[in-house]
Design an enzyme around this catalytic site. Structure first.
Site, PDB file in Angstrom:
ATOM      1  N   GLU A   1     -32.210  45.572  56.622  1.00 36.66           N
ATOM      2  CA  GLU A   1     -32.667  46.880  57.031  1.00 36.66           C
ATOM      3  C   GLU A   1     -34.052  46.738  57.663  1.00 36.66           C
ATOM      4  O   GLU A   1     -34.808  45.841  57.314  1.00 36.66           O
ATOM      5  CB  GLU A   1     -32.747  47.791  55.808  1.00 36.66           C
TER       6      GLU A   1
ATOM      7  N   ASP B   1     -30.464  43.554  50.620  1.00 42.24           N
ATOM      8  CA  ASP B   1     -31.311  44.690  50.268  1.00 42.24           C
ATOM      9  C   ASP B   1     -32.557  44.180  49.576  1.00 42.24           C
ATOM     10  O   ASP B   1     -32.489  43.296  48.723  1.00 42.24           O
ATOM     11  CB  ASP B   1     -30.557  45.641  49.324  1.00 42.24           C
TER      12      ASP B   1
ATOM     13  N   ASP C   1     -28.874  48.242  43.776  1.00 36.39           N
ATOM     14  CA  ASP C   1     -29.270  47.323  44.851  1.00 36.39           C
ATOM     15  C   ASP C   1     -28.061  46.683  45.531  1.00 36.39           C
ATOM     16  O   ASP C   1     -28.026  46.516  46.749  1.00 36.39           O
ATOM     17  CB  ASP C   1     -30.191  46.218  44.304  1.00 36.39           C
TER      18      ASP C   1
END
Ligand code: ZN
Length: 417
Positions: A275, A191, A356
């Site tokens: 992502e 992340d 996170d």
């Protein structure tokens, strides 16, 4: 597989002049060819073949008084310049026909003397590596190279780049065999952190290095100074060079650091999930985005390149799923949280989450699920999952976000992550 190896080079004053002349010629050839294609199109004539175009804008042009100076530079970079134009057209056509994924690509544009980046490509006939470590460029001479790392094999081409800070680099393309590392068990989701650079689902935190923060600070100071200088003044030109230098310093420092980080991650893990940047980028302020996300796309590219080389997998999670709202433990969706909320307890199972770390775990789970459900079955190691979104996920990014309940900053919502 092809890899790029880039080195700083130090041409002499005479070589810089010769390079400047060649940059100019390559640009004129490119622009002449583009103009010829545009004109053919206006007149309803078919798309010209590159070989015909080459005869027109190089061979024939050299014999005219207006373009006779084209003969004073090596022909190889001129031909490569036309190849670049062909690639630009191909990208445009592929983008229009849907063959090319990602952001739409427009028609090629004319190049300008004022472009901040000038480049030339030499193929095998146009350059040679000397025994004394110098790089010989046809019609330019033997150029000094700072070999910061060894080339793993003979390069097939070299691109000479002049950046806005006035520095020259030689970027070699080298064909290397994949070199798979022994398999390991671990897989991680990553992340993009807010306070740290990134958080891994196994709990590792990658902090922004202090030297990078320092370089960014210097860059901001230089930008402020530039904005105070009168337009067109000598001092403004000086300040602009200073900004360019600070930019270059940030970029170099970041690249070196990213190389270290990505090499370590690829060594330690079999599969890495990230992502999609475009989805994530919307929730950030402009400055944070320019400083931080620029590094993020390089981070991803380096991971993908190294994974392909070392037999690892990189998966991109395309879904704009609310990674900070889902509990990675039980899957309960807990609603959006302001950015200030760093920790939260799941309303269903009660587990305490670091924001996170929880997001990284969700990305890992989504990436692993995507991989199992991939149309061709599980993806083979070493092949990056294509970046293209699945048909049902296409559309504008804003729409994607709305459909999953995440609202973008500036659209009236809290910038959720
Ligand atoms: Zn829970």
């Amino acid at each position: 597989m092809h890899l790029r190896y880039s080195y700083r080079i130090y041409p002499t004053a005479g070589q810089r002049m010769a390079l400047a002349r060649t940059f100019g010629c390559a640009r004129v050839v490119y622009n002449d060819a583009l103009a010829a294609r545009k004109e053919a199109r206006r007149n309803g004539k078919p798309y010209q073949k590159s070989t015909d175009l080459q005869k027109l804008v190089i061979t024939a042009a050299k014999k005219t008084p207006e373009r006779s100076w084209l003969a004073s530079v090596g022909v190889d970079p001129l031909i490569q310049s036309l190849r670049d134009l062909d690639t630009a057209y191909r990208n445009f056509f592929d983008s229009v026909s849907g063959k090319r994924a990602g952001r739409p690509v427009g028609l090629p544009r004319f190049k300008s003397r004022k472009d901040s980046r000038q480049s030339l490509r030499f193929t095998r006939n146009g350059f040679r590596l000397r025994g004394n470590g110098k790089l010989n460029l046809a019609k330019i001479g033997d150029v000094r190279v700072k070999w910061s790392r060894a080339l793993p094999a003979d390069p097939s081409s070299v691109t000479v780049v002049l950046d806005a800070a006035g520095r020259f680099h030689a970027s070699f393309v080298v064909d290397v065999e994949p070199d798979p590392l022994p398999e390991v068990q671990s897989e991680v989701g990553i992340d993009l952190g807010l306070t740290s650079y990134a958080v891994l689902s196994d709990g590792q935190v990658i902090d922004n290095p202090r030297f990078l923060r320092k370089a960014v600070k210097k860059l901001k100071a230089a930008q402020r100074e530039l904005s105070r200088k009168a337009k067109g003044s000598k001092n403004r030109a000086k300040a602009r060079r200073k900004v360019a230098k600070a930019h270059a310093k940030v970029a170099d420092t970041r690249r070196d650091w990213l190389h270290q980080q990505t090499t370590r991650i690829i060594r330690e893990t079999q599969a890495v999930y990230l992502e999609d940047l475009n989805v994530r980028g919307l929730g950030r302020g402009r400055l944070a985005k320019s400083v931080h996300d620029a590094g993020w796309s390089t981070f991803r590219r380096l991971l993908e390149e190294k994974a392909a080389r070392y037999g690892r997998t990189v998966g991109i999670v395309h879904r704009a799923f609310p990674s900070s709202q889902l509990c990675s433990q039980c899957g309960h969706r807990d609603g959006p949280k302001p950015l200030a909320v760093r920790e939260w307890a799941c309303g269903a199972c009660g587990v305490l989450h670091d924001r996170d770390l929880n997001a990284a775990r969700n990305i890992l789970a989504a990436g692993q699920a995507d991989r199992l459900n991939a149309p061709g079955g599980p993806v083979r190691p070493g092949v990056a999952i294509p970046r293209q979104a699945r048909p049902d996920e296409r559309g504008t990014h804003l729409g994607d976000l709305r459909s999953t309940g995440v609202r973008a900053a500036g659209a009236g919502g809290i910038p959720t992550r």
